[in-house]
Design a protein around this motif. Structure first.
Motif, PDB file in Angstrom:
ATOM      1  N   LEU A   6       1.005  -1.214  -0.139  1.00  0.00           N
ATOM      2  CA  LEU A   6      -0.037  -0.130   0.060  1.00  0.00           C
ATOM      3  C   LEU A   6       0.788   1.227  -0.120  1.00  0.00           C
ATOM      4  N   ARG A   7       1.880   1.269   0.870  1.00  0.00           N
ATOM      5  CA  ARG A   7       2.820   2.469   0.991  1.00  0.00           C
ATOM      6  C   ARG A   7       3.319   2.723  -0.520  1.00  0.00           C
ATOM      7  N   ASN A   8       3.592   1.644  -1.193  1.00  0.00           N
ATOM      8  CA  ASN A   8       4.264   1.723  -2.383  1.00  0.00           C
ATOM      9  C   ASN A   8       3.485   1.416  -3.808  1.00  0.00           C
ATOM     10  N   LEU A   9       2.289   1.931  -3.589  1.00  0.00           N
ATOM     11  CA  LEU A   9       1.458   1.675  -4.740  1.00  0.00           C
ATOM     12  C   LEU A   9       1.683   2.808  -5.666  1.00  0.00           C
ATOM     13  N   LYS A  10       1.565   2.582  -6.741  1.00  0.00           N
ATOM     14  CA  LYS A  10       1.824   3.484  -7.875  1.00  0.00           C
ATOM     15  C   LYS A  10       0.602   4.444  -8.317  1.00  0.00           C
ATOM     16  N   PRO A  11       0.706   5.407  -9.019  1.00  0.00           N
ATOM     17  CA  PRO A  11      -0.518   6.047  -9.591  1.00  0.00           C
ATOM     18  C   PRO A  11      -0.982   5.214 -10.495  1.00  0.00           C
ATOM     19  N   GLY A  12      -2.331   5.215 -10.743  1.00  0.00           N
ATOM     20  CA  GLY A  12      -3.112   4.480 -11.868  1.00  0.00           C
ATOM     21  C   GLY A  12      -3.959   3.542 -10.937  1.00  0.00           C
ATOM     22  N   ILE A  13      -4.615   2.463 -11.719  1.00  0.00           N
ATOM     23  CA  ILE A  13      -5.154   1.589 -11.223  1.00  0.00           C
ATOM     24  C   ILE A  13      -4.670   0.283 -10.971  1.00  0.00           C
ATOM     25  N   THR A  14      -4.529  -0.050  -9.812  1.00  0.00           N
ATOM     26  CA  THR A  14      -4.148  -1.387  -9.044  1.00  0.00           C
ATOM     27  C   THR A  14      -5.017  -2.303  -8.497  1.00  0.00           C
ATOM     28  N   GLU A  15      -4.828  -3.767  -8.865  1.00  0.00           N
ATOM     29  CA  GLU A  15      -5.573  -4.500  -8.338  1.00  0.00           C
ATOM     30  C   GLU A  15      -4.844  -5.348  -7.278  1.00  0.00           C
ATOM     31  N   ILE A  16      -5.426  -5.533  -6.011  1.00  0.00           N
ATOM     32  CA  ILE A  16      -4.539  -6.412  -5.116  1.00  0.00           C
ATOM     33  C   ILE A  16      -5.367  -7.754  -4.914  1.00  0.00           C
ATOM     34  N   VAL A  17      -4.599  -8.861  -5.206  1.00  0.00           N
ATOM     35  CA  VAL A  17      -5.665 -10.129  -5.154  1.00  0.00           C
ATOM     36  C   VAL A  17      -5.052 -11.177  -4.036  1.00  0.00           C
ATOM     37  N   PHE A  18      -6.000 -11.669  -3.454  1.00  0.00           N
ATOM     38  CA  PHE A  18      -5.721 -12.204  -2.376  1.00  0.00           C
ATOM     39  C   PHE A  18      -6.930 -13.657  -2.371  1.00  0.00           C
ATOM     40  N   HIS A  19      -6.660 -14.320  -1.251  1.00  0.00           N
ATOM     41  CA  HIS A  19      -7.557 -15.706  -1.191  1.00  0.00           C
ATOM     42  C   HIS A  19      -7.936 -15.680   0.400  1.00  0.00           C
ATOM     43  N   PRO A  20      -8.881 -15.093   0.756  1.00  0.00           N
ATOM     44  CA  PRO A  20      -9.229 -15.342   2.143  1.00  0.00           C
ATOM     45  C   PRO A  20     -10.225 -16.411   2.425  1.00  0.00           C
ATOM     46  N   SER A  21      -9.915 -17.130   3.773  1.00  0.00           N
ATOM     47  CA  SER A  21     -11.065 -17.882   4.249  1.00  0.00           C
ATOM     48  C   SER A  21     -11.009 -18.092   5.615  1.00  0.00           C
ATOM     49  N   VAL A  22     -12.081 -18.392   6.353  1.00  0.00           N
ATOM     50  CA  VAL A  22     -12.200 -18.372   7.626  1.00  0.00           C
ATOM     51  C   VAL A  22     -11.471 -19.727   8.010  1.00  0.00           C
ATOM     52  N   GLU A  23     -10.793 -19.785   9.145  1.00  0.00           N
ATOM     53  CA  GLU A  23     -10.211 -20.991   9.846  1.00  0.00           C
ATOM     54  C   GLU A  23     -11.529 -22.081  10.022  1.00  0.00           C
ATOM     55  N   SER A  24     -11.267 -23.348   9.640  1.00  0.00           N
ATOM     56  CA  SER A  24     -11.929 -24.052   9.796  1.00  0.00           C
ATOM     57  C   SER A  24     -11.585 -25.585   9.711  1.00  0.00           C
ATOM     58  N   ASN A  25     -12.282 -26.577  10.130  1.00  0.00           N
ATOM     59  CA  ASN A  25     -11.902 -27.992   9.923  1.00  0.00           C
ATOM     60  C   ASN A  25     -12.146 -28.126   8.327  1.00  0.00           C
ATOM     61  N   GLU A  26     -13.142 -27.507   7.786  1.00  0.00           N
ATOM     62  CA  GLU A  26     -13.292 -27.889   6.169  1.00  0.00           C
ATOM     63  C   GLU A  26     -12.172 -27.260   5.412  1.00  0.00           C
ATOM     64  N   LEU A  27     -11.590 -26.087   5.930  1.00  0.00           N
ATOM     65  CA  LEU A  27     -10.437 -25.518   5.147  1.00  0.00           C
ATOM     66  C   LEU A  27      -9.320 -26.472   5.350  1.00  0.00           C
TER      67      LEU A  27
END
Length: 286
Positions: free
Chosen positions: A219-240
């Motif tokens: 975030l501190r090094n974000l460049k001008p223009g349009i940036t997408e940050i991609v990540f893969h969130p899940s809650v911790e569970s036995n399923e996961l």
């Protein structure tokens, strides 16, 4: 008409793998409700996609289609929406996608196009207001994938959807100037930069602190223009835990954008949060 000005930092915070499992759906629903994310990408081939699509439809979430051609976990599988009259290299003897991307390079363009359309049309049929397209595990973007990506760009043009294909080199996404020019010719909108949070964590005690610091620096090094940050969130569970050995980083990524520190950095850096809907509106001239 464009978005922002030349110096403005515009940011899409996108949670991938919506629909993969219940734990992922719970995380993404919470992140949307708390306004910690601005977008998500829906895997239409996965077992929990119906719940995800219903959530997206009910709450009008900013959700794209995460075009999927792999089923990477050993004990948790999925396959295509399409029915093929002939064998295709990206479907195994049990009807599932392969664990890695290598068989996909042996496919023909028409079969890839058929399955892409099926996934998009399924989302639309379920009432999802599809905002963009992106590609799970880069399966149509790596190796000798230029014909596949040309097809995806054509579909983006036909459906009026922007595409996760950054204008500037953004590892691990392959950079291809020819495809960028094709997207421009077709009027398909692209982000300038894409940042994919890493699945690898250091083997030290403060592993969550590492994630917070990594996102902070992005975030501190974000460049001008349009940036997408991609990540893969899940809650911790036995399923996961049963599905993937990446359960810990997925849980960390669920927590990190809810951190007051991360929220304060976004404000301090004058970062304007947007979704893919803004790019879609720009592309469609809305």
């Amino acid at each position: 008409m464009g978005l922002g000005n030349g110096d403005q930092k515009l940011l899409i915070i996108n949670a991938d793998d919506f629909g993969m499992c219940c734990s992922t759906n719970q995380a993404i629903e919470t992140l949307f409700e708390e306004k910690a994310i601005t977008s998500s990408s829906l895997m239409m081939t996965c077992p929990w996609m119906t719940q995800a699509a219903n959530l997206a439809n009910t709450h009008r979430f900013d959700v794209g289609v995460h075009l999927t051609f792999t089923s990477e976990w050993k004990d948790y599988k999925w396959g295509p929406i399409s029915s093929f009259a002939h064998p295709v290299p990206f479907v195994d003897e049990f009807g599932n996608f392969p664990e890695d991307v290598s068989p996909i390079g042996l496919a023909i363009v028409d079969d890839i196009k058929q399955e892409c359309i099926a996934q998009i049309e399924c989302a639309l049929l379920m009432g999802v207001d599809v905002t963009h397209l992106d590609i799970h595990m880069l399966s149509l973007q790596i190796g000798s994938a230029e014909p596949f990506m040309s097809t995806v760009i054509e579909l983006c043009a036909n459906y009026g959807l922007p595409l996760r294909m950054p204008r500037q080199p953004s590892a691990p996404i392959p950079h291809n100037e020819k495809l960028i020019r094709l997207a421009d010719t077709k009027g398909v909108k692209l982000p300038d930069h894409v940042v994919v949070l890493p699945f690898q964590l250091p083997s030290k005690a403060q592993r969550y602190s590492f994630v917070i610091e990594y996102v902070s620096e992005c975030l501190r090094n974000l460049k001008p223009g349009i940036t997408e940050i991609v990540f893969h969130p899940s809650v911790e569970s036995n399923e996961l835990r049963a599905i993937t050995d990446t359960w810990e980083i997925r849980h960390f990524e669920y927590m990190v954008f809810r951190e007051p520190l991360i929220q304060s950095i976004i404000r301090e850096q004058n970062i304007q949060l947007i979704g893919w809907k803004e790019l879609r509106s720009l592309q469609r001239g809305d």
